[in-house]
Design a protein around this motif. Structure first.
Motif, PDB file in Angstrom:
ATOM      1  N   ILE A   1      10.335  -0.133  -1.806  1.00  0.00           N
ATOM      2  CA  ILE A   1      11.570   0.479  -1.171  1.00  0.00           C
ATOM      3  C   ILE A   1      11.844   1.699  -2.052  1.00  0.00           C
ATOM      4  CG2 ILE A   1      14.145   0.100  -0.657  1.00  0.00           C
ATOM      5  CD1 ILE A   1      12.295  -0.977   1.335  1.00  0.00           C
ATOM      6  N   SER A   2      11.625   1.723  -3.333  1.00  0.00           N
ATOM      7  CA  SER A   2      11.961   2.922  -4.303  1.00  0.00           C
ATOM      8  C   SER A   2      11.373   4.052  -3.816  1.00  0.00           C
ATOM      9  CB  SER A   2      11.686   2.435  -5.720  1.00  0.00           C
ATOM     10  OG  SER A   2      10.158   2.013  -6.029  1.00  0.00           O
ATOM     11  N   ASP A   3       9.983   3.884  -3.355  1.00  0.00           N
ATOM     12  CA  ASP A   3       9.146   4.947  -2.920  1.00  0.00           C
ATOM     13  C   ASP A   3       9.829   5.604  -1.761  1.00  0.00           C
ATOM     14  OD1 ASP A   3       7.222   5.434  -5.200  1.00  0.00           O
ATOM     15  OD2 ASP A   3       6.151   3.528  -4.264  1.00  0.00           O
TER      16      ASP A   3
ATOM     17  N   GLY B   1      13.983  13.258  -0.241  1.00  0.00           N
ATOM     18  CA  GLY B   1      13.269  14.535  -0.357  1.00  0.00           C
ATOM     19  C   GLY B   1      13.070  15.105   0.918  1.00  0.00           C
ATOM     20  N   GLY B   2      13.746  14.625   2.170  1.00  0.00           N
ATOM     21  CA  GLY B   2      13.467  15.177   3.433  1.00  0.00           C
ATOM     22  C   GLY B   2      12.928  14.339   4.460  1.00  0.00           C
ATOM     23  N   GLY B   3      12.607  13.058   4.105  1.00  0.00           N
ATOM     24  CA  GLY B   3      11.767  12.340   5.053  1.00  0.00           C
ATOM     25  C   GLY B   3      12.666  11.542   6.160  1.00  0.00           C
ATOM     26  N   ASP B   4      11.919  11.081   7.380  1.00  0.00           N
ATOM     27  CA  ASP B   4      13.041  10.619   8.279  1.00  0.00           C
ATOM     28  C   ASP B   4      12.565   9.379   8.504  1.00  0.00           C
ATOM     29  OD1 ASP B   4      14.519  12.681   8.744  1.00  0.00           O
ATOM     30  OD2 ASP B   4      13.100  13.501  10.436  1.00  0.00           O
ATOM     31  N   LEU B   5      13.158   8.242   8.444  1.00  0.00           N
ATOM     32  CA  LEU B   5      12.803   6.780   8.368  1.00  0.00           C
ATOM     33  C   LEU B   5      13.384   6.277   9.597  1.00  0.00           C
ATOM     34  CD1 LEU B   5      11.613   4.072   6.743  1.00  0.00           C
ATOM     35  CD2 LEU B   5      13.920   4.177   5.804  1.00  0.00           C
ATOM     36  N   VAL B   6      12.699   5.067  10.246  1.00  0.00           N
ATOM     37  CA  VAL B   6      13.193   4.146  11.253  1.00  0.00           C
ATOM     38  C   VAL B   6      13.061   2.904  10.425  1.00  0.00           C
ATOM     39  CG1 VAL B   6      12.960   3.185  13.421  1.00  0.00           C
ATOM     40  CG2 VAL B   6      12.532   5.664  12.968  1.00  0.00           C
ATOM     41  N   THR B   7      14.352   1.964  10.343  1.00  0.00           N
ATOM     42  CA  THR B   7      14.085   0.677   9.721  1.00  0.00           C
ATOM     43  C   THR B   7      14.663  -0.209  10.542  1.00  0.00           C
ATOM     44  OG1 THR B   7      14.508  -0.385   7.634  1.00  0.00           O
ATOM     45  CG2 THR B   7      16.130   1.205   8.531  1.00  0.00           C
ATOM     46  N   MET B   8      14.188  -1.680  10.517  1.00  0.00           N
ATOM     47  CA  MET B   8      14.949  -2.652  11.092  1.00  0.00           C
ATOM     48  C   MET B   8      15.632  -3.505  10.273  1.00  0.00           C
ATOM     49  SD  MET B   8      13.495  -1.650  14.266  1.00  0.00           S
ATOM     50  CE  MET B   8      12.131  -0.358  14.384  1.00  0.00           C
ATOM     51  N   LYS B   9      16.718  -3.987  10.382  1.00  0.00           N
ATOM     52  CA  LYS B   9      17.500  -5.068   9.575  1.00  0.00           C
ATOM     53  C   LYS B   9      17.501  -4.634   8.138  1.00  0.00           C
ATOM     54  CE  LYS B   9      17.147  -9.204  10.858  1.00  0.00           C
ATOM     55  NZ  LYS B   9      16.570 -10.508  11.223  1.00  0.00           N
ATOM     56  N   PRO B  10      17.964  -3.394   7.877  1.00  0.00           N
ATOM     57  CA  PRO B  10      17.512  -3.078   6.451  1.00  0.00           C
ATOM     58  C   PRO B  10      18.633  -3.919   5.456  1.00  0.00           C
ATOM     59  CG  PRO B  10      19.379  -1.337   7.662  1.00  0.00           C
ATOM     60  CD  PRO B  10      18.536  -2.466   8.697  1.00  0.00           C
ATOM     61  N   GLN B  11      18.188  -4.316   4.124  1.00  0.00           N
ATOM     62  CA  GLN B  11      18.965  -4.803   3.522  1.00  0.00           C
ATOM     63  C   GLN B  11      18.884  -4.303   2.054  1.00  0.00           C
ATOM     64  OE1 GLN B  11      17.708  -9.055   3.368  1.00  0.00           O
ATOM     65  NE2 GLN B  11      16.505  -8.691   4.877  1.00  0.00           N
ATOM     66  N   GLY B  12      19.976  -4.589   1.134  1.00  0.00           N
ATOM     67  CA  GLY B  12      19.996  -4.097  -0.309  1.00  0.00           C
ATOM     68  C   GLY B  12      20.130  -2.509  -0.191  1.00  0.00           C
ATOM     69  N   GLU B  13      19.254  -1.901  -1.253  1.00  0.00           N
ATOM     70  CA  GLU B  13      19.421  -0.454  -1.322  1.00  0.00           C
ATOM     71  C   GLU B  13      19.119   0.163  -0.133  1.00  0.00           C
ATOM     72  OE1 GLU B  13      16.615   1.247  -4.057  1.00  0.00           O
ATOM     73  OE2 GLU B  13      15.641  -0.443  -4.098  1.00  0.00           O
ATOM     74  N   LEU B  14      18.224  -0.358   0.810  1.00  0.00           N
ATOM     75  CA  LEU B  14      17.698   0.439   1.962  1.00  0.00           C
ATOM     76  C   LEU B  14      18.911   0.340   2.932  1.00  0.00           C
ATOM     77  CD1 LEU B  14      15.397   1.487   3.185  1.00  0.00           C
ATOM     78  CD2 LEU B  14      14.701  -0.710   4.291  1.00  0.00           C
TER      79      LEU B  14
ATOM     80  N   GLN C   1       0.854  -0.945   0.106  1.00  0.00           N
ATOM     81  CA  GLN C   1       0.050   0.094  -0.145  1.00  0.00           C
ATOM     82  C   GLN C   1       0.801   1.283  -0.088  1.00  0.00           C
ATOM     83  OE1 GLN C   1      -2.051  -1.045   3.584  1.00  0.00           O
ATOM     84  NE2 GLN C   1      -3.928  -1.782   2.398  1.00  0.00           N
ATOM     85  N   VAL C   2       2.111   1.223   0.165  1.00  0.00           N
ATOM     86  CA  VAL C   2       2.990   2.381   0.194  1.00  0.00           C
ATOM     87  C   VAL C   2       3.263   2.897  -1.211  1.00  0.00           C
ATOM     88  CG1 VAL C   2       5.395   3.061   0.449  1.00  0.00           C
ATOM     89  CG2 VAL C   2       4.291   1.454   1.955  1.00  0.00           C
ATOM     90  N   SER C   3       3.088   4.365  -1.224  1.00  0.00           N
ATOM     91  CA  SER C   3       3.105   4.943  -2.526  1.00  0.00           C
ATOM     92  C   SER C   3       3.520   6.420  -2.202  1.00  0.00           C
ATOM     93  CB  SER C   3       1.790   5.177  -2.962  1.00  0.00           C
ATOM     94  OG  SER C   3       0.715   5.742  -2.312  1.00  0.00           O
ATOM     95  N   GLY C   4       3.869   7.076  -3.114  1.00  0.00           N
ATOM     96  CA  GLY C   4       4.598   8.405  -2.875  1.00  0.00           C
ATOM     97  C   GLY C   4       3.384   9.435  -2.394  1.00  0.00           C
ATOM     98  N   GLU C   5       2.205   9.172  -2.689  1.00  0.00           N
ATOM     99  CA  GLU C   5       1.156   9.893  -2.001  1.00  0.00           C
ATOM    100  C   GLU C   5       0.822   9.707  -0.547  1.00  0.00           C
ATOM    101  OE1 GLU C   5      -3.755  10.584  -3.104  1.00  0.00           O
ATOM    102  OE2 GLU C   5      -2.650   8.864  -4.230  1.00  0.00           O
ATOM    103  N   LEU C   6       0.708   8.527  -0.354  1.00  0.00           N
ATOM    104  CA  LEU C   6       0.727   7.954   1.055  1.00  0.00           C
ATOM    105  C   LEU C   6       1.792   8.658   1.844  1.00  0.00           C
ATOM    106  CD1 LEU C   6      -1.216   6.407   3.039  1.00  0.00           C
ATOM    107  CD2 LEU C   6       0.189   4.347   2.890  1.00  0.00           C
TER     108      LEU C   6
END
Length: 702
Positions: free
Chosen positions: A187-189, A196-209, A163-168
């Motif tokens: 992950i691309s979104d 673009g300035g967003g702040d992300l909390v991620t767990m066990k990131p892989q690949g491009e993340l 359900q993740v999108s640029g709009e969401l």
């Protein structure tokens, strides 16, 4: 209930207890319909039947069975859908279409609530919250919602990766990405949003993340080890500097010089570490940041609290029956999953508060992030007074009368001003129905102490024990409210989730079976076997939560054998610079004076004494309350509305960060009127704590 003569032998019988009761509202996992018939009857499986019909007047398919104690149970073939149901208890008719009806009533099954999201937004819905939790269905990612609720962040939205999108993502301040959601097309979104300035909390990131977070996976892992927080800077300031255990596996990364390492992985408590447990990294030119946990916080908190699933059904302390403490102990010479040298630190709570500090750190670059305090009136600690009465002659009445005598004049039970308690009684306890109703009217929480005779159980034998005891108690005390809390006799705990699942079927929503025992293992160490002093829901291994709260019993009379050290220590830890806030569960059974010791210390130190039901009601009310329409003002201040649930009215306190960038909170108003607030340093973050009301708030920063 009327007595109706039935049968050719002119036996007279009546229904003396029902579950669910008249006009009851129960969850979708209800245990079915149960009745207790008066003693002296026989052949119930041949002579009586339970008929259940839905709102469409169609009969519900199922089976009626009886046990030897006179309990008659109807189990539907399929779980009951939401709606109203009518019940009839009939004498079987020989060749007739209907039998003699000896009792009838109705109850309502409520629709299941979504525990993955708060009440202000469902999956992919946009409530206006600045926090979005991305959690893949059928994984432990969804347990992060319970972590957020426990930490006072009740206003958030959830979405699946699909359900993740640029709009969401467009107007979110912070996105939390669960460990099982760290790969996929979404992950691309996420990446574009962070750049673009967003702040992300991620767990066990892989690949491009992982690349976005400035981390290079080594291909190696570390399992069930330790982490140590850097307390010299945010987000770790104010948290424990001691090494803590984490559960599950962590990915080992190398990190670049641009990343701040906020916590480090350790192979053992005494070793030094070189791999990050948590990093914060500035990303791109838009001001975006990534906070990356190298381990799955949801898994770590869940297993720290509920114990090792692999140990379920295993006798490890050498003292049958199997109990919850066996889930934290090793076998065959293996080390205990719980490092007892760390029992004095609420390890699950401190890791959740590390996440809270991360959220405040990231969100603060946009605007201050408000949340709710853990307990009513800004209290740091509360004691959940919970007794098991094993049919003592006068234990319950004497104890409750002592609490009544200790109550301040004109105190308000609803505001946690009067000493209160839960007492779970053996059905044979000689407390009169009149006395039980009297103390219930004063606010005390009374229910049955279900027993398996201190024996290990199967799901079938546990269900039978609940049926017998719940109905026997209802028959004896028909005017008491439905029971919401529980602790099983001898805390027999034969598998990982069987007991809370049975609790849920009977409408029990707070379970205190996890308690610090045996004394030889605890060995004089006050603390937190589950790593927590907060009520949180049980979860299965997939992250599906039960609507039953686990509340540890920290203070156990058998463990402390007359010593008050643990009582004083847990209160000290909640009130001093350690900040181990929470509710401390108790166990006493009127075999000693532990209840009096608890009362004396709580009274002297001004700590509220509450019942399990009070804690449940407040927790429900806190989680159903929300910050709404949160927005930054043109002058740099913050505006928001608070919607306080009725269960938390007059109890709930809000928390607002004092510092926002280079500015400091100058004033707070509610509907235009000045609001008084207390300034506190909470886990290294300065907050203004204030009474939360249904109002529009404006915070001014300068």
């Amino acid at each position: 209930m009327s007595v109706v003569a039935v049968g050719t032998g002119a036996w007279a019988t009546e229904v003396v207890a029902r579950y669910p009761g008249e006009a009851a509202r129960v969850g979708p996992d209800t245990a079915g319909v149960h009745v207790q018939l008066e003693t002296g009857w026989f052949q119930a499986h041949e002579d009586f039947d339970i008929v259940l019909t839905g709102s469409n007047r169609d009969a519900v398919e199922g089976r009626t069975e009886a046990n030897g104690s006179g309990a008659l149970s109807f189990t539907p073939d399929e779980p009951l859908a939401a709606g109203k149901y009518a019940v009839k208890v009939e004498e079987n008719a020989s060749g007739a279409s209907e039998g003699n009806v000896i009792d009838s009533w109705s109850f309502t099954v409520e629709a299941p609530s979504s525990l993955a999201a708060n009440s202000s937004g469902g999956a992919s819905a946009h409530s206006g919250s600045s926090i979005l939790l991305v959690a893949r269905d059928g994984t432990r990612d969804s347990y992060l919602a319970e972590v957020l609720r426990a930490e006072g962040y009740t206003s958030f939205d959830t979405a699946t990766p699909e359900q993740v999108s640029g709009e969401l993502l467009a107007d979110r301040a912070v996105v939390i990405l669960g460990a099982m959601s760290s790969t996929g097309p979404h992950i691309s979104d996420i990446r574009a949003w962070v750049l673009g300035g967003g702040d992300l909390v991620t767990m066990k990131p892989q690949g491009e993340l992982a690349e976005l977070a400035g981390l290079q996976p080594t291909g190696e892992t570390l399992e069930n080890a330790y982490l140590q927080i850097d307390t010299d800077a945010q987000p770790g300031a104010g948290l424990t500097a001691e090494a803590m255990q984490f559960k599950g596996d962590a990915l080992l990364y190398s990190s670049g010089s641009v990343s701040q390492t906020a916590a480090t992985l350790l192979p053992s408590a005494e070793s030094r570490g070189q791999y990050p447990a948590l990093t914060l990294t500035d990303v791109g030119d838009g001001g975006g940041r990534v906070a990356a946990f190298s381990y799955d916080l949801a898994t770590s908190v869940m297993y720290t609290r509920q114990g090792d699933p692999a140990a379920a059904g295993s006798e490890r302390d050498g003292s049958p029956p199997i109990r919850p403490n066996d889930l934290f102990m090793g076998s065959n010479g293996e080390p205990d999953p719980l490092d007892l040298s760390r029992i004095g630190t609420p390890q699950a709570d401190e890791q959740m508060r590390l996440l809270s500090n991360v959220l405040e750190e990231l969100h603060g670059s946009t605007s201050p992030l408000p949340r709710f305090w853990y307990l009513p009136h800004g209290e740091n600690a509360a004691i959940v007074m919970a007794a098991d009465d094993h049919a003592t002659k006068d234990g319950t009445r004497t104890f409750l009368q002592r609490m009544v005598s200790a109550a301040p004049d004109d105190c308000d039970v609803a505001q946690w001003e009067c000493p209160q308690a839960s007492v779970w009684l053996d059905p044979s306890t000689p407390l009169s129905p009149e006395d039980a109703e009297h103390y219930s009217d004063l606010g005390f929480d009374l229910g049955v102490h279900v027993s398996t005779q201190c024996a290990d159980w199967t799901p079938e034998s546990l269900a039978d024990a609940f049926t017998r005891h719940m109905l026997a108690f209802r028959a004896r005390y028909p005017d008491l409210p439905d029971q919401k809390g529980h602790r099983l006799h001898c805390i027999a705990y034969s598998n990982w989730l069987g007991l809370p699942k049975e609790d849920q079927k009977w409408g029990i929503r707070i379970d205190m079976d996890y308690y610090n025992w045996p004394p030889s293992w605890i060995d004089g160490r006050p603390g937190y076997m589950t790593g927590s002093a907060l009520p949180m829901r049980f979860s299965d291994e997939t992250g599906r939560m039960l609507d039953v709260f686990q509340q540890e019993s920290h203070l156990v009379n058998e463990t402390w054998n007359g010593s008050t050290a643990a009582i004083e220590e847990l209160i000290d830890a909640a009130e001093d610079e350690r900040g181990y806030y929470g509710a401390f569960g108790t166990h006493f059974d009127f075999s000693d004076n532990f209840d009096q010791q608890l009362m004396d210390i709580a009274t002297r130190r001004g700590v509220p004494m509450i019942s399990a039901r009070q804690l449940l009601d407040f927790t429900d009310g806190r989680q159903a309350s929300n910050f709404e329409n949160v927005r930054a003002n043109a002058d740099g201040g913050l505006a928001f509305d608070i919607d306080v649930d009725p269960l938390a009215q007059g109890l709930l306190w809000g928390m607002l960060p004092v510092d926002s960038g280079d500015e400091t909170l100058e004033s707070l108003t509610a509907d235009g009127n000045p609001v008084d607030y207390d300034l506190r340093l909470i886990k290294g973050v300065r907050y203004a704590l204030f009474e939360a009301d249904d109002a529009h708030y404006e915070a001014r920063y300068r």
